[in-house]
Scaffold this active site. Structure first.
Site, PDB file in Angstrom:
ATOM      1  N   HIS A   1      33.974  38.477  45.508  1.00 22.10           N
ATOM      2  CA  HIS A   1      35.003  37.484  45.177  1.00 22.10           C
ATOM      3  C   HIS A   1      34.752  36.770  43.852  1.00 22.10           C
ATOM      4  O   HIS A   1      35.651  36.616  43.045  1.00 22.10           O
ATOM      5  CB  HIS A   1      35.037  36.476  46.332  1.00 22.10           C
ATOM      6  CG  HIS A   1      36.032  35.375  46.193  1.00 22.10           C
ATOM      7  ND1 HIS A   1      37.376  35.599  46.050  1.00 22.10           N
ATOM      8  CD2 HIS A   1      35.878  34.017  46.210  1.00 22.10           C
ATOM      9  CE1 HIS A   1      38.014  34.443  45.979  1.00 22.10           C
ATOM     10  NE2 HIS A   1      37.131  33.468  46.057  1.00 22.10           N
TER      11      HIS A   1
ATOM     12  N   ARG B   1      28.561  29.144  44.864  1.00 20.84           N
ATOM     13  CA  ARG B   1      29.655  28.251  44.448  1.00 20.84           C
ATOM     14  C   ARG B   1      30.327  27.584  45.651  1.00 20.84           C
ATOM     15  O   ARG B   1      30.650  28.239  46.641  1.00 20.84           O
ATOM     16  CB  ARG B   1      30.702  29.064  43.691  1.00 20.84           C
ATOM     17  CG  ARG B   1      31.906  28.273  43.232  1.00 20.84           C
ATOM     18  CD  ARG B   1      32.876  29.195  42.552  1.00 20.84           C
ATOM     19  NE  ARG B   1      33.381  30.158  43.503  1.00 20.84           N
ATOM     20  CZ  ARG B   1      34.569  30.088  44.085  1.00 20.84           C
ATOM     21  NH1 ARG B   1      35.380  29.082  43.813  1.00 20.84           N
ATOM     22  NH2 ARG B   1      34.960  31.009  44.928  1.00 20.84           N
TER      23      ARG B   1
ATOM     24  N   GLY C   1      42.830  26.323  45.907  1.00 25.34           N
ATOM     25  CA  GLY C   1      43.263  25.226  45.063  1.00 25.34           C
ATOM     26  C   GLY C   1      42.165  24.709  44.160  1.00 25.34           C
ATOM     27  O   GLY C   1      41.267  25.449  43.774  1.00 25.34           O
TER      28      GLY C   1
ATOM     29  N   ARG D   1      29.987  29.635  52.329  1.00 30.18           N
ATOM     30  CA  ARG D   1      30.444  31.018  52.317  1.00 30.18           C
ATOM     31  C   ARG D   1      29.368  32.074  52.451  1.00 30.18           C
ATOM     32  O   ARG D   1      29.568  33.114  53.066  1.00 30.18           O
ATOM     33  CB  ARG D   1      31.109  31.274  50.978  1.00 30.18           C
ATOM     34  CG  ARG D   1      32.549  31.296  51.124  1.00 30.18           C
ATOM     35  CD  ARG D   1      33.163  31.575  49.838  1.00 30.18           C
ATOM     36  NE  ARG D   1      34.352  30.745  49.848  1.00 30.18           N
ATOM     37  CZ  ARG D   1      35.188  30.640  48.863  1.00 30.18           C
ATOM     38  NH1 ARG D   1      34.942  31.300  47.748  1.00 30.18           N
ATOM     39  NH2 ARG D   1      36.247  29.897  48.958  1.00 30.18           N
TER      40      ARG D   1
ATOM     41  N   GLN E   1      43.932  31.205  45.897  1.00 27.87           N
ATOM     42  CA  GLN E   1      44.897  30.643  46.848  1.00 27.87           C
ATOM     43  C   GLN E   1      44.583  29.194  47.169  1.00 27.87           C
ATOM     44  O   GLN E   1      45.460  28.348  47.249  1.00 27.87           O
ATOM     45  CB  GLN E   1      44.870  31.455  48.150  1.00 27.87           C
ATOM     46  CG  GLN E   1      45.353  32.863  47.994  1.00 27.87           C
ATOM     47  CD  GLN E   1      45.263  33.634  49.316  1.00 27.87           C
ATOM     48  OE1 GLN E   1      44.697  33.161  50.288  1.00 27.87           O
ATOM     49  NE2 GLN E   1      45.817  34.820  49.332  1.00 27.87           N
TER      50      GLN E   1
ATOM     51  N   GLU F   1      37.839  22.962  52.770  1.00 27.43           N
ATOM     52  CA  GLU F   1      37.238  24.303  52.725  1.00 27.43           C
ATOM     53  C   GLU F   1      35.746  24.193  53.021  1.00 27.43           C
ATOM     54  O   GLU F   1      35.191  23.093  53.076  1.00 27.43           O
ATOM     55  CB  GLU F   1      37.497  24.950  51.358  1.00 27.43           C
ATOM     56  CG  GLU F   1      38.972  25.266  51.165  1.00 27.43           C
ATOM     57  CD  GLU F   1      39.308  25.954  49.864  1.00 27.43           C
ATOM     58  OE1 GLU F   1      38.443  26.630  49.301  1.00 27.43           O
ATOM     59  OE2 GLU F   1      40.453  25.802  49.418  1.00 27.43           O
TER      60      GLU F   1
ATOM     61  N   ALA G   1      41.135  29.097  32.337  1.00 26.98           N
ATOM     62  CA  ALA G   1      40.245  28.627  31.267  1.00 26.98           C
ATOM     63  C   ALA G   1      40.842  28.959  29.900  1.00 26.98           C
ATOM     64  O   ALA G   1      40.929  28.093  29.011  1.00 26.98           O
ATOM     65  CB  ALA G   1      38.861  29.263  31.412  1.00 26.98           C
TER      66      ALA G   1
ATOM     67  N   SER H   1      35.857  26.470  41.229  1.00 27.50           N
ATOM     68  CA  SER H   1      35.956  27.337  40.045  1.00 27.50           C
ATOM     69  C   SER H   1      37.149  26.993  39.169  1.00 27.50           C
ATOM     70  O   SER H   1      37.037  26.979  37.939  1.00 27.50           O
ATOM     71  CB  SER H   1      36.023  28.801  40.466  1.00 27.50           C
ATOM     72  OG  SER H   1      36.851  28.934  41.579  1.00 27.50           O
TER      73      SER H   1
ATOM     74  N   ASP I   1      34.109  42.551  31.575  1.00 32.26           N
ATOM     75  CA  ASP I   1      34.127  42.880  30.140  1.00 32.26           C
ATOM     76  C   ASP I   1      33.435  41.813  29.288  1.00 32.26           C
ATOM     77  O   ASP I   1      32.667  42.129  28.383  1.00 32.26           O
ATOM     78  CB  ASP I   1      35.576  43.005  29.633  1.00 32.26           C
ATOM     79  CG  ASP I   1      36.343  44.086  30.363  1.00 32.26           C
ATOM     80  OD1 ASP I   1      35.759  45.128  30.671  1.00 32.26           O
ATOM     81  OD2 ASP I   1      37.542  43.874  30.624  1.00 32.26           O
TER      82      ASP I   1
ATOM     83  N   HIS J   1      33.600  36.740  49.567  1.00 30.29           N
ATOM     84  CA  HIS J   1      34.484  35.900  50.376  1.00 30.29           C
ATOM     85  C   HIS J   1      34.508  36.485  51.777  1.00 30.29           C
ATOM     86  O   HIS J   1      34.684  37.694  51.945  1.00 30.29           O
ATOM     87  CB  HIS J   1      35.889  35.873  49.769  1.00 30.29           C
ATOM     88  CG  HIS J   1      36.741  34.776  50.321  1.00 30.29           C
ATOM     89  ND1 HIS J   1      37.179  34.765  51.622  1.00 30.29           N
ATOM     90  CD2 HIS J   1      37.207  33.639  49.754  1.00 30.29           C
ATOM     91  CE1 HIS J   1      37.890  33.669  51.824  1.00 30.29           C
ATOM     92  NE2 HIS J   1      37.921  32.968  50.712  1.00 30.29           N
TER      93      HIS J   1
ATOM     94  N   SER K   1      43.495  35.434  29.723  1.00 32.12           N
ATOM     95  CA  SER K   1      44.677  34.578  29.891  1.00 32.12           C
ATOM     96  C   SER K   1      44.728  33.905  31.263  1.00 32.12           C
ATOM     97  O   SER K   1      45.801  33.690  31.811  1.00 32.12           O
ATOM     98  CB  SER K   1      45.939  35.398  29.661  1.00 32.12           C
ATOM     99  OG  SER K   1      45.960  36.511  30.553  1.00 32.12           O
ATOM    100  N   GLY K   2      43.561  33.578  31.833  1.00 36.30           N
ATOM    101  CA  GLY K   2      43.525  32.809  33.075  1.00 36.30           C
ATOM    102  C   GLY K   2      43.532  31.316  32.765  1.00 36.30           C
ATOM    103  O   GLY K   2      43.821  30.890  31.630  1.00 36.30           O
TER     104      GLY K   2
HETATM  105  C1  SIN Z   1      40.099  30.619  49.072  1.00 32.85           C
HETATM  106  O1  SIN Z   1      41.255  30.218  49.028  1.00 32.85           O
HETATM  107  O2  SIN Z   1      39.497  30.871  50.114  1.00 32.85           O
HETATM  108  C2  SIN Z   1      39.387  30.835  47.785  1.00 32.85           C
HETATM  109  C3  SIN Z   1      39.023  29.555  47.197  1.00 32.85           C
HETATM  110  C4  SIN Z   1      37.858  29.741  46.269  1.00 32.85           C
HETATM  111  O3  SIN Z   1      37.280  30.803  46.236  1.00 32.85           O
HETATM  112  O4  SIN Z   1      37.498  28.788  45.588  1.00 32.85           O
END
Ligand code: SIN
Length: 559
Positions: free
Chosen positions: A364, A399, A56, A303, A54, A131, A23, A404, A233, A254, A20-21
């Protein structure tokens, strides 16, 4: 096909969506135009990885930005393993899916909400975050709780839709695939066995199409910012059902999780570094910057590089954590731009405007998963994998931040339109030949400690041996341990009546083994997979996904 629940042993629907996310809910709202939809979710519908995102949604919205630049940044981060056609399709579909979210009621933050002095025209523009690895500001956000807002809005729309039934506390035990039924040549997914976790009763759900949207597997590691539901799962079930799994060696860590004994894996968004926060370590009694020694983009490097740099600094110095410094911004700006992070840090005695924030890397995001195309199509007929559980080729070996949520909504949407174009007729399989779940001669377990012990052991050795930095020896140690544990867990699984904890443990162990096997199968360092015994990328493996073949025969239920 009508949706009939009424406590029947068999439940029928056109679309069975597991998870239920973003996608799963995007797919549910699309699928509801075509037929009956059941969304099953293992705890509360709100509890999913999406909710904790968080940063976006990375999307080309600004006139000064271009699709070409976003595509180039994604491919650069992916270290040679992105599928360029998929990258292009997903990035170009982004704006249309963002408009859908707005139509459903999501309000992205506008510049006027953050900046004190803007013209009326600028005030109406989206406030775009920056980011790591992005060459432009292109991350749409709703405060610093984008995932929570997305989840709330989509759940509200799904709950008002009469074609959608959301079943909470419903845990998929296994997919029902015809390869396990000897009379069928083709491998078709027919639905799933689903446990009501409040009664532990297992029912048979039969569907025209099954969409896996179960998210990631962060719980496979001791330290993770994922919620407890992220046990892999979907990947484990798909593997047992005969789906190909790819790129599992690429687990993203992360770099900045709040380091505090009482903070349960709270993420300090990369957007904080996007607003100029710099990473520091304590050397000779002073907090000093160190990322200039690792990458020209310093604290905003991709990252994988930042997480490895922190790991290296901490191993060298024996310090417990690194530090983030964003004290150059005023408290009023920080409260407007990061209202949730500011309050959460304050709860633990850290004022972002005046204090350094203690941080550590943690697991993460799973860049590998069930191998699909841009429509979520797997090699098992009528089975789609969408969102983090899938591996489309967008992320490659690493990624790019905030790609995502973009992928989840684009592929969730695509999967429904792809399947609807093929019609909703039921698979040509006689229902009577599909067995209901049986416990066989299994009995209730008398030693539940085995589950808790194995759970902790897997997460600990995965963190120590298959984490940010790997070696051949560590991988070999991990392989020996997982081999023994998997055997023990399988035996336990068939001897005792299954419980939710046992189902999750079995899935976790299976995913851990896939990560180890894929890491062993890649004798090079590339993107998120870093092996000290092969510190560089192997030119000949450019563009080669690792693909785990399906097991030939595995017992999935009692006959
Ligand atoms: C974050 O807010 O640092 C995560 C964003 C992400 O993993 O795409």
């Amino acid at each position: 096909m009508p949706t009939s629940l009424n406590n029947q042993k068999r439940v029928y629907c056109d679309y069975l969506i597991i998870g239920s996310g973003l996608a799963g809910l995007t797919a549910a709202l699309e699928a509801a135009q075509f037929g009956s939809v059941i969304v099953i979710t293992k705890t509360k519908a709100e509890e999913c990885n999406t909710r904790y995102a968080q940063g976006g949604i990375a999307c080309v919205i600004d006139q000064d930005d271009t699709f070409e630049a976003h595509i180039a940044d994604t491919i650069a981060a992916g270290a040679g393993l992105c599928h360029p056609d998929v990258v292009q399709d997903i990035i170009k579909a982004g704006p249309a899916r963002v408009r859908d979210l707005e139509k459903y009621g999501l309000q992205f933050t506008r510049r006027g909400e953050i900046m004190d002095s803007t013209s009326p025209e600028q005030a109406q523009q989206f406030d775009l975050g920056r980011e790591g690895g992005h060459s432009a500001r292109r991350v749409l956000h709703a405060g610093d709780i984008t995932g929570r807002q997305v989840s709330d809005v989509l759940l509200a729309r799904c709950r008002e839709n009469k074609n959608i039934t959301i079943l909470e506390h419903s845990l998929a035990v296994d997919l029902i695939s015809s390869r396990h039924l000897d009379w069928h040549d083709e491998n078709i997914c027919l639905g799933a066995y689903v446990m009501d976790t409040t009664t532990e009763e297992i029912r048979t759900f039969l569907s025209s199409y099954t969409l896996l949207a179960t998210g990631g597997a962060g719980k496979v590691y001791l330290c993770t910012c994922n919620p407890d539901v992220a046990c892999g799962d979907g990947i484990a079930m798909a593997y047992r059902a005969g789906a190909e799994i790819s790129n599992m060696e690429f687990y993203q860590f992360h770099p900045t999780i709040l380091f505090h004994p009482k903070a349960k894996s709270f993420l300090i968004s990369e957007a904080v570094r996007g607003e100029g926060a710099v990473l520091k370590v304590l050397r000779n009694g002073e907090y000093v910057e160190f990322m200039q020694d690792y990458h020209p983009l310093k604290s905003l490097a991709p990252r994988d590089i930042v997480a490895r740099a922190i790991d290296n600094e901490l191993k060298r110095s024996g310090q417990e954590c690194a530090w983030l410094d964003i004290r150059h911004h005023s408290e009023s700006f920080l409260k407007k731009r990061f209202p949730n992070i500011f309050q959460e840090c304050l709860k633990f005695g850290v004022n972002m405007a005046t204090d350094l924030i203690p941080v550590l890397p943690a697991a993460h995001y799973c860049c590998g998963g069930v191998r699909t195309d841009v429509n979520g199509v797997t090699n098992v007929k009528r089975l789609y994998a969408i969102g983090e559980v899938g591996c489309t080729g967008l992320h490659g070996a690493n990624r790019l931040a905030s790609n995502s949520l973009l992928e989840a909504m684009v592929v969730g949407y695509n999967a429904v339109h792809h399947s609807a174009g093929r019609g909703l007729s039921k698979p040509a399989v006689d229902d009577d030949l599909i067995p209901d779940w049986k416990h066989g001669d299994a009995v209730n377990s008398d030693e539940l400690i085995v589950i808790a012990h194995n759970w902790d052991e897997i997460r600990r050795f995965m963190w120590d041996f298959v984490g940010i930095v790997r070696t051949n020896k560590r991988l070999e140690r991990a392989k020996n341990r997982i081999r023994l544990l998997r055997k023990e867990i399988e035996k336990y699984y068939w001897n005792f009546i299954v419980t939710p904890d046992l189902i999750e443990l079995r899935n976790l162990a299976s995913v851990a083994e896939m990560i180890i096997d894929s890491a062993i199968a890649r004798p090079e360092s590339r993107g998120l997979h870093y092996n000290l015994d092969y510190p560089t990328a192997e030119p000949n493996s450019r563009g080669k996904d690792s693909i785990l073949c399906r097991p030939l025969k595995q017992k999935v239920w009692f006959e």
